[in-house]
Scaffold this active site. Structure first.
Site, PDB file in Angstrom:
ATOM      1  N   ASP A  18       3.359   1.511 -14.674  1.00 12.21           N
ATOM      2  CA  ASP A  18       4.438   0.635 -14.208  1.00 12.21           C
ATOM      3  C   ASP A  18       5.519   0.502 -15.288  1.00 12.21           C
ATOM      4  O   ASP A  18       6.595  -0.041 -15.019  1.00 12.21           O
ATOM      5  CB  ASP A  18       3.867  -0.746 -13.871  1.00 12.21           C
ATOM      6  N   LYS A  65       0.079   2.531  -1.844  1.00  5.72           N
ATOM      7  CA  LYS A  65       0.019   3.272  -3.113  1.00  5.72           C
ATOM      8  C   LYS A  65      -1.258   4.113  -3.162  1.00  5.72           C
ATOM      9  O   LYS A  65      -1.229   5.278  -3.558  1.00  5.72           O
ATOM     10  CB  LYS A  65       0.086   2.308  -4.303  1.00  5.72           C
ATOM     11  N   GLN A 117      -0.864  -5.168  -9.464  1.00  8.57           N
ATOM     12  CA  GLN A 117       0.166  -5.575  -8.506  1.00  8.57           C
ATOM     13  C   GLN A 117       0.671  -6.980  -8.835  1.00  8.57           C
ATOM     14  O   GLN A 117      -0.105  -7.925  -8.941  1.00  8.57           O
ATOM     15  CB  GLN A 117      -0.413  -5.526  -7.075  1.00  8.57           C
TER      16      GLN A 117
END
Ligand code: NAP
Length: 304
Positions: free
Chosen positions: A131, A64, A108
């Site tokens: 997200d 990422k 994460q």
């Protein structure tokens, strides 16, 4: 929500090439960044937080960060030790919320077992929730208001619209109702005027329901549980599921759909790997760019 994305030449036969589509989206994102920088004097910034040293998560976080830099964004990678406390993680999120150079924050998941993910997600500034997992993001989506949408379902929607154009009036089934995939996927399809059925582990006669759908989105995580002969001829199939199985003595990655049979019936279908997976990282970049524009009071970038 994002502008509708269209892209030519992404379909090989009836196989939807998620890798090619995500590369095209990446090029459009990269092209939009200089205008943002010219307007604001800075680059869009994406912060990714990893707790612990789970090898798969380390790979995700690294890729990422690398992708963000490749596209011309600022990448901030924060790694906390496995032993980090809930308070330490929340303090880092607060620091990133306050940092003006950070437009998007991704923690994460999964977190190590002693940490509780929900308070961490809820601590993220919804304007930076790239997200799309914050309850406010989910509420905005359900209300049809602009917000940030969970990356995987957003990628599925982009692939569907690239393939089908308008989804209006089509019968769609989403198999799976997680906060990460199934629920936001259903909301996105509804926002495009599809007629949506949400199936889950208690659904009766799944085969009959799948057989009626023009669009099938499978997000279960159960290898090839959706049989090829359930698929309505000509339907568009988006397979989100990923399972590792052993076939002919080799470890292989397969989806929720029995691809070999389904591809003979489907109008178009995503493969696993190479379908939805590559889209997820690029929609994260898309969300970071969108968050940067909105935080700066700029109109959403045109990524068509
Ligand atoms: P999840 O949280 O485990 O949710 C799975 C859903 O499937 C649940 O809603 C569950 O129903 C439903 N389900 C389970 N068994 C079923 C059955 N027999 N019939 C119908 N529905 C059933 O999983 P998730 O996070 O949504 O992820 C789903 C899959 O997508 C996983 O394989 C994951 O690895 C993959 N994924 C891929 C990407 C990517 O980028 N490629 C991104 C995210 C996820 P209940 O609610 O009733 O339990």
């Amino acid at each position: 929500m994002t502008a509708k994305i269209t892209n030519d030449n992404i379909i090989g036969g009836n196989i939807i090439d998620g890798k090619a589509f995500s590369q095209g989206l990446g090029e459009r994102i990269a092209r939009a960044i200089p205008a943002f920088t010219a307007a604001t004097g800075r680059r869009p910034g994406l912060a990714v937080v990893l707790v612990g040293s789970d090898p798969a998560s380390e790979v995700y976080v690294r890729s990422k960060g690398k992708m963000a830099r490749q596209l011309g964004m600022e990448s901030f990678e924060h790694v906390l030790p496995e032993s980090a406390s809930q308070e330490e993680l929340l303090a880092l999120v607060a620091q990133l919320n306050a940092d003006e150079s950070v437009d998007g924050i991704l923690v994460q998941l999964p977190l190590p077992g002693h940490l509780d993910s929900l308070p961490v997600i809820e601590a993220i500034d919804p304007a930076k929730d790239v997200d799309g997992l914050h309850p406010i993001s989910a509420g905005l989506l359900a209300s049809g208001l602009p917000g940030l949408v969970s990356c995987t379902p957003l990628g599925c929607l982009m692939l569907l619209e690239a393939q089908l154009g308008s989804l209006s009036g089509l019968d769609a089934i989403v198999v799976g109702r997680s906060i990460l995939v199934g629920k936001p996927m259903a909301q996105l399809l509804l926002s495009r005027n599809a007629t949506v059925t949400i199936a889950h582990s208690r659904t009766r006669d799944l085969a009959a329901k799948v057989a009626q759908a023009d669009i099938v989105v499978a997000a279960v995580g159960s290898a090839e549980m959706i049989k090829g002969d359930w698929i309505k001829p000509g339907a568009t199939v988006i397979d989100v599921g990923t399972s590792r199985i052993v076939r002919d003595g080799r470890k292989v990655l397969v989806g929720d759909v029995d691809f070999a049979v389904a591809k003979e019936r489907a109008g178009a279908i995503t493969p696993v790997p190479g379908g939805v997976g590559p889209m997820t990282i690029m929609t994260l970049m898309h969300n970071a760019l969108l968050a940067a524009h909105r935080r700066a009071g700029l109109p959403d970038p045109d990524l068509r």
